[in-house]
Design a protein around this motif. Structure first.
Motif, mmCIF file in Angstrom:
data_model
loop_
_atom_site.group_PDB
_atom_site.id
_atom_site.type_symbol
_atom_site.label_atom_id
_atom_site.label_comp_id
_atom_site.label_asym_id
_atom_site.label_seq_id
_atom_site.Cartn_x
_atom_site.Cartn_y
_atom_site.Cartn_z
ATOM 1 N N ASP A 158 -10.492 -20.571 -11.661
ATOM 2 C CA ASP A 158 -10.900 -21.879 -10.962
ATOM 3 C C ASP A 158 -10.902 -22.954 -12.194
ATOM 4 O OD1 ASP A 158 -10.881 -20.912 -8.327
ATOM 5 O OD2 ASP A 158 -12.875 -20.404 -8.068
ATOM 6 N N ARG A 159 -11.788 -22.273 -12.964
ATOM 7 C CA ARG A 159 -12.149 -23.426 -14.018
ATOM 8 C C ARG A 159 -10.998 -23.705 -14.793
ATOM 9 N NH1 ARG A 159 -16.046 -22.970 -17.973
ATOM 10 N NH2 ARG A 159 -15.431 -24.996 -19.768
ATOM 11 N N VAL A 160 -10.222 -23.042 -14.891
ATOM 12 C CA VAL A 160 -8.912 -23.926 -15.259
ATOM 13 C C VAL A 160 -7.744 -24.943 -14.427
ATOM 14 C CG1 VAL A 160 -5.953 -23.193 -16.204
ATOM 15 C CG2 VAL A 160 -8.117 -21.460 -17.393
ATOM 16 N N ILE A 161 -8.256 -24.563 -13.551
ATOM 17 C CA ILE A 161 -7.366 -25.242 -12.707
ATOM 18 C C ILE A 161 -8.473 -26.442 -12.339
ATOM 19 C CG2 ILE A 161 -6.930 -25.445 -9.498
ATOM 20 C CD1 ILE A 161 -6.127 -22.364 -10.308
ATOM 21 N N ASP A 162 -10.154 -26.463 -12.368
ATOM 22 C CA ASP A 162 -10.766 -28.047 -11.864
ATOM 23 C C ASP A 162 -10.650 -28.184 -12.983
ATOM 24 O OD1 ASP A 162 -11.311 -26.778 -9.254
ATOM 25 O OD2 ASP A 162 -12.747 -25.337 -10.013
ATOM 26 N N ILE A 163 -10.401 -28.589 -14.339
ATOM 27 C CA ILE A 163 -9.957 -29.023 -15.334
ATOM 28 C C ILE A 163 -9.404 -30.476 -15.229
ATOM 29 C CG2 ILE A 163 -8.762 -28.366 -16.944
ATOM 30 C CD1 ILE A 163 -11.048 -28.466 -18.928
ATOM 31 N N PHE A 164 -8.470 -29.969 -14.223
ATOM 32 C CA PHE A 164 -7.555 -31.383 -14.173
ATOM 33 C C PHE A 164 -7.340 -31.359 -13.045
ATOM 34 C CE2 PHE A 164 -5.336 -28.240 -16.289
ATOM 35 C CZ PHE A 164 -4.346 -28.686 -17.668
ATOM 36 N N PRO A 165 -7.340 -33.206 -12.901
ATOM 37 C CA PRO A 165 -7.330 -33.652 -11.634
ATOM 38 C C PRO A 165 -6.845 -33.725 -10.327
ATOM 39 C CG PRO A 165 -6.629 -35.637 -13.866
ATOM 40 C CD PRO A 165 -6.364 -33.537 -13.436
ATOM 41 N N ALA A 166 -6.628 -33.937 -9.378
ATOM 42 C CA ALA A 166 -6.687 -33.194 -7.546
ATOM 43 C C ALA A 166 -5.159 -33.731 -7.837
ATOM 44 C CB ALA A 166 -7.418 -33.897 -7.265
ATOM 45 N N ASN A 167 -5.128 -34.939 -8.082
ATOM 46 C CA ASN A 167 -3.252 -34.775 -8.279
ATOM 47 C C ASN A 167 -2.551 -33.997 -8.824
ATOM 48 O OD1 ASN A 167 -3.900 -36.064 -10.011
ATOM 49 N ND2 ASN A 167 -2.541 -37.951 -9.184
ATOM 50 N N GLN A 168 -3.117 -33.207 -9.078
ATOM 51 C CA GLN A 168 -1.962 -32.357 -10.842
ATOM 52 C C GLN A 168 -2.709 -30.928 -10.353
ATOM 53 O OE1 GLN A 168 -2.868 -33.139 -14.691
ATOM 54 N NE2 GLN A 168 -2.399 -34.965 -14.302
ATOM 55 N N GLN A 169 -3.342 -30.915 -9.395
ATOM 56 C CA GLN A 169 -4.108 -29.211 -9.303
ATOM 57 C C GLN A 169 -3.227 -27.806 -8.877
ATOM 58 O OE1 GLN A 169 -8.022 -28.940 -7.206
ATOM 59 N NE2 GLN A 169 -8.938 -30.512 -9.199
ATOM 60 N N ALA A 170 -2.028 -28.818 -7.659
ATOM 61 C CA ALA A 170 -1.017 -28.313 -6.987
ATOM 62 C C ALA A 170 0.070 -27.382 -7.910
ATOM 63 C CB ALA A 170 -0.492 -28.716 -5.717
ATOM 64 N N GLN A 171 0.457 -28.272 -9.247
ATOM 65 C CA GLN A 171 1.443 -28.337 -10.016
ATOM 66 C C GLN A 171 0.651 -26.907 -10.787
ATOM 67 O OE1 GLN A 171 2.523 -31.554 -12.446
ATOM 68 N NE2 GLN A 171 3.273 -30.545 -13.745
ATOM 69 N N ILE A 172 -0.381 -27.307 -11.352
ATOM 70 C CA ILE A 172 -1.326 -26.469 -12.569
ATOM 71 C C ILE A 172 -1.279 -25.102 -11.483
ATOM 72 C CG2 ILE A 172 -3.066 -25.765 -13.675
ATOM 73 C CD1 ILE A 172 -0.908 -27.772 -14.946
ATOM 74 N N ARG A 173 -1.351 -25.121 -10.568
ATOM 75 C CA ARG A 173 -1.950 -24.200 -9.651
ATOM 76 C C ARG A 173 -0.303 -22.441 -9.586
ATOM 77 N NH1 ARG A 173 -6.053 -22.207 -6.590
ATOM 78 N NH2 ARG A 173 -7.474 -23.961 -6.324
ATOM 79 N N ALA A 174 0.699 -23.096 -9.395
ATOM 80 C CA ALA A 174 1.938 -23.167 -9.103
ATOM 81 C C ALA A 174 2.808 -22.075 -10.623
ATOM 82 C CB ALA A 174 2.963 -24.046 -8.910
ATOM 83 N N SER A 175 2.139 -23.279 -11.549
ATOM 84 C CA SER A 175 3.142 -22.870 -12.588
ATOM 85 C C SER A 175 1.443 -21.907 -13.172
ATOM 86 C CB SER A 175 2.285 -23.907 -14.115
ATOM 87 O OG SER A 175 3.180 -25.193 -13.542
ATOM 88 N N LEU A 176 0.173 -21.504 -12.981
ATOM 89 C CA LEU A 176 -0.277 -20.712 -13.524
ATOM 90 C C LEU A 176 -0.058 -19.375 -12.427
ATOM 91 C CD1 LEU A 176 -2.750 -19.755 -14.996
ATOM 92 C CD2 LEU A 176 -4.056 -20.751 -13.895
ATOM 93 N N SER A 177 0.182 -19.501 -11.608
ATOM 94 C CA SER A 177 0.858 -17.376 -10.658
ATOM 95 C C SER A 177 2.053 -17.847 -11.917
ATOM 96 C CB SER A 177 0.753 -18.608 -9.207
ATOM 97 O OG SER A 177 2.078 -19.742 -9.318
ATOM 98 N N ASP A 178 2.481 -18.739 -12.003
ATOM 99 C CA ASP A 178 3.712 -17.798 -12.941
ATOM 100 C C ASP A 178 4.170 -17.151 -14.571
ATOM 101 O OD1 ASP A 178 5.161 -18.508 -10.456
ATOM 102 O OD2 ASP A 178 6.345 -20.301 -11.362
#
Length: 243
Positions: free
Chosen positions: A124-144
């Motif tokens: 959650d900390r890794v994802i929440d540091i990004f702006p809301a409009n980037q979080q879906a992209q970061i979730r996808a990158s992090l999951s991979d």
């Protein structure tokens, strides 16, 4: 933990509150890689806490403030030196976290640290540091890219002088990857609980094992646990934080 040193392209996070000795755990992982692999290792720290002599690997250290302006600057520079393994001593800002995820997705084994208590809070900390409009992209990158999270807490021993490390270990299986991608990290504690065959363990189970071995006191177990209710029955008197 030693098997983490032998991974290929991915991101591994070692987390804990300040003073829980995650630097020692990371140094042990880097030392194992240095002995067992034939790669180029670059560490970026503030300050450099452990120095390694090149063994089977070529290893070099960068110190923030002395060798480079920031973690992000050092990480950008390191990527031009064709490293196989990168250690980022602290992922404290958006740019550093983004570069670490990008490095892991482009053919590097990246180890990083965060100041979080457990695996789900780390994601959650890794994802929440990004702006809301980037979080879906970061979730996808992090999951991979994310392969494992190790959350560490040091417990004072009562049987001998010293301390022992209670660990929570999250291994990113396809099921975990889907939970990260679908923003369901609240389910991660349950996945860790049933994921023992993959090497997963909850912090509370790790602490309970030490308590049952009589390595630590019930009070220490209660103090270091995140889910403190599990350890209330072992206390001789109610803790101060219950009034």
């Amino acid at each position: 933990i030693s098997s983490l040193a032998m991974l290929k392209t991915c991101l591994v996070l070692v987390t804990s509150p300040t003073g829980s000795d995650k630097s020692t755990t990371l140094a042990a992982i880097i030392d194992h890689a240095n002995k067992m692999r034939k790669d180029n290792i670059i560490t970026i720290e503030d300050p450099v806490e452990f120095t390694h002599q090149s063994q089977s690997c070529v290893i070099s250290h960068r110190e923030v403030g002395r060798d480079t302006k920031s973690f992000a600057t050092a990480l950008r520079g390191a990527l031009r030196e064709d490293p196989d393994i990168l250690l980022v001593g602290e992922m404290r800002d958006l740019e550093t976290i983004f570069l670490a995820i990008e490095a892991a997705s482009t053919g590097h084994l990246v180890f990083g640290t965060l100041h979080t208590q457990n695996a789900s809070k780390t994601v959650d900390r890794v994802i929440d540091i990004f702006p809301a409009n980037q979080q879906a992209q970061i979730r996808a990158s992090l999951s991979d890219t994310l392969k494992a999270v190790v959350a560490q807490s040091l417990c004072k021993r009562i049987d001998i002088k010293g301390r022992c490390a209670a660990l929570e270990i999250l291994v990113v299986t396809p099921a975990v990857s889907n939970l990260i991608r679908e923003s369901k990290t609240f389910q991660l504690p349950s996945v860790i609980q049933i994921g023992k065959k993959y090497g997963m363990v909850t912090l509370e189970d790790s602490i309970m094992a030490y308590l049952q071995k009589r390595w630590i006191s019930p009070e220490e177990a209660y103090d270091k646990a995140v889910d403190k209710q599990k350890f209330l029955p072992f206390l001789s008197k109610p803790p101060d934080d219950l009034g």
